[in-house]
Design a protein around this motif. Structure first.
Motif, short mmCIF file in Angstrom:
data_model
loop_
_atom_site.label_atom_id
_atom_site.label_comp_id
_atom_site.label_asym_id
_atom_site.label_seq_id
_atom_site.Cartn_x
_atom_site.Cartn_y
_atom_site.Cartn_z
N LEU A 260 0.81 -1.27 0.08
CA LEU A 260 0.08 -0.07 0.07
C LEU A 260 0.78 1.01 -0.04
O LEU A 260 0.44 2.34 -0.79
CB LEU A 260 -0.84 -0.05 1.23
N LYS A 261 1.94 1.22 0.58
CA LYS A 261 2.77 2.50 0.92
C LYS A 261 4.10 2.51 0.35
O LYS A 261 4.72 3.53 0.31
CB LYS A 261 2.80 2.97 2.41
N GLY A 262 4.68 1.19 -0.13
CA GLY A 262 5.75 1.24 -0.81
C GLY A 262 7.10 0.66 0.15
O GLY A 262 6.64 0.65 1.42
N ALA A 263 8.07 0.40 -0.52
CA ALA A 263 9.27 -0.18 0.31
C ALA A 263 9.94 0.55 1.31
O ALA A 263 10.01 0.14 2.41
CB ALA A 263 10.42 -0.57 -0.65
N ARG A 264 9.78 1.83 1.31
CA ARG A 264 10.45 2.79 2.26
C ARG A 264 9.65 2.82 3.48
O ARG A 264 10.20 2.62 4.58
CB ARG A 264 10.66 4.33 1.56
N ALA A 265 8.29 2.80 3.27
CA ALA A 265 7.38 2.78 4.52
C ALA A 265 7.46 1.39 5.21
O ALA A 265 7.49 1.25 6.37
CB ALA A 265 5.97 2.99 3.93
N ALA A 266 7.63 0.35 4.37
CA ALA A 266 7.54 -0.99 5.07
C ALA A 266 9.00 -1.00 5.67
O ALA A 266 9.03 -1.65 6.61
CB ALA A 266 7.55 -2.17 3.86
N ILE A 267 10.05 -0.48 5.12
CA ILE A 267 11.42 -0.60 6.00
C ILE A 267 11.33 0.20 7.38
O ILE A 267 11.81 -0.20 8.18
CB ILE A 267 12.47 0.01 5.02
N ALA A 268 10.66 1.37 7.23
CA ALA A 268 10.41 2.26 8.51
C ALA A 268 9.74 1.51 9.44
O ALA A 268 10.18 1.30 10.60
CB ALA A 268 9.61 3.54 8.18
N PHE A 269 8.60 0.82 9.25
CA PHE A 269 7.87 -0.14 9.86
C PHE A 269 8.91 -1.25 10.51
O PHE A 269 8.83 -1.49 11.68
CB PHE A 269 6.74 -0.65 9.18
N ASP A 270 9.57 -1.77 9.45
CA ASP A 270 10.34 -3.16 10.15
C ASP A 270 11.57 -2.49 10.92
O ASP A 270 11.72 -3.31 11.91
CB ASP A 270 10.94 -3.80 8.72
N ILE A 271 11.86 -1.47 10.81
CA ILE A 271 13.00 -0.92 11.84
C ILE A 271 12.45 -0.77 13.26
O ILE A 271 13.03 -1.05 14.04
CB ILE A 271 13.56 0.42 11.36
N GLY A 272 11.34 -0.37 13.19
CA GLY A 272 10.54 -0.18 14.54
C GLY A 272 10.26 -1.67 15.10
O GLY A 272 10.67 -1.76 16.28
N VAL A 273 10.01 -2.79 14.49
CA VAL A 273 9.81 -4.03 14.79
C VAL A 273 11.19 -4.71 15.21
O VAL A 273 11.33 -5.03 16.19
CB VAL A 273 9.62 -5.02 13.62
N ILE A 274 12.27 -4.14 14.68
CA ILE A 274 13.69 -4.83 14.87
C ILE A 274 14.12 -4.04 16.45
O ILE A 274 14.63 -4.72 17.11
CB ILE A 274 14.64 -4.55 14.08
N LEU A 275 13.75 -2.75 16.37
CA LEU A 275 14.13 -2.06 17.70
C LEU A 275 13.23 -2.66 18.83
O LEU A 275 13.69 -2.76 19.98
CB LEU A 275 13.64 -0.74 17.70
N GLY A 276 12.11 -3.15 18.52
CA GLY A 276 11.38 -3.85 19.68
C GLY A 276 11.89 -5.17 20.09
O GLY A 276 12.06 -5.48 21.18
N ASP A 277 12.63 -5.97 19.21
CA ASP A 277 13.33 -7.16 19.34
C ASP A 277 14.82 -6.97 20.12
O ASP A 277 15.07 -7.62 21.08
CB ASP A 277 13.87 -8.12 17.83
N ILE A 278 15.20 -5.84 19.70
CA ILE A 278 16.40 -5.43 20.50
C ILE A 278 16.35 -5.08 21.74
O ILE A 278 16.94 -5.52 22.79
CB ILE A 278 17.19 -4.30 19.70
N SER A 279 15.33 -4.47 22.11
CA SER A 279 14.60 -4.09 23.52
C SER A 279 14.31 -5.34 24.33
O SER A 279 14.88 -5.55 25.50
CB SER A 279 13.54 -3.21 23.65
N PHE A 280 13.72 -6.20 23.53
CA PHE A 280 13.53 -7.66 24.22
C PHE A 280 14.77 -8.32 24.71
O PHE A 280 15.12 -8.88 25.61
CB PHE A 280 12.52 -8.47 23.72
#
Length: 222
Positions: free
Chosen positions: A33-53
């Protein structure tokens, strides 16, 4: 960390990227829906969540690891956590109809080009999943002693897991349209059960590793 550890860590990251859940579908949907850049931004947030855990699991259990790093019960605890997580994944009550509803539910468009909000959304969507913390806790409890509690080795091991996860997610983002067409409710249902079985097998193997000498385990595998 030797090449064997690097390969294992990368594979863990690879398989983690295919854990079926809301994050998996939202990542694909965002890419479409929003393109690769938007998905990468979302994924960075997911990865930061994993790093926090990872940090919570590591520093929260560090004193325990130091005390019983040579105790076979440590493998039992880590293996048991993975088995429980695997059983929850395998016996998830979400049937094919519910899986379809989940897929439809994430088709709501996100805020256009707001990468910060997408990153925050990815972070909190991952962070509120207590099962992810359980997974990382089990992994830390098992991996720490095998690397002799060496902070540098532990850092590079988990950095490699994150690398494997990120690279695989990038592939998912680039192939989002093809993946979406193949991720039918039935496929989702089957994949979740397969991932549950894999986690259970890994948990059983870790428990055996704590109570059976390594050469005996090698003989059982061969």
């Amino acid at each position: 960390m030797d090449i064997y550890d690097f390969k294992n860590a990368f594979l863990i990251g690879f398989f983690m990227a295919f854990m079926i859940g809301p994050v998996f579908f939202i990542l694909i949907q965002t890419s479409i829906l929003k393109g690769a850049r938007a998905a990468i931004a979302f994924d960075i947030g997911v990865i930061l969540g994993d790093i926090s855990f990872i940090l919570i699991a590591y520093y929260g259990s560090r004193s325990l690891l130091e005390e019983i790093k040579d105790d076979p019960r440590l493998f039992f605890i880590g293996g048991l956590i993975l088995i429980i997580y695997g059983l929850i994944t395998y016996f998830d009550r979400q049937n094919k109809k519910e899986a379809l509803e989940t897929t439809k539910a994430i088709e709501v468009p996100v805020v256009k080009s707001n990468y910060i909000k997408l990153m925050i959304k990815g972070y909190f969507l991952n962070f509120i999943n207590i099962g992810v913390l359980a997974f990382w806790l089990g992994t830390v409890l098992v991996i720490g002693p095998t690397l002799n509690m060496n902070p540098t080795s532990i850092f590079w091991y988990f950095a490699t897991i994150i690398l494997g996860y990120a690279v695989t997610d990038l592939g998912k983002i680039l192939l989002a349209k093809q993946l979406k067409s193949k991720m039918t409710p039935l496929v989702i249902y089957r994949l979740k059960r397969i991932m549950g079985i894999i986690l259970i097998i890994c948990g059983v193997f870790l428990i055996l590793k704590g109570f059976i000498p390594n050469d005996k385990i090698d003989e059982l595998i061969l």
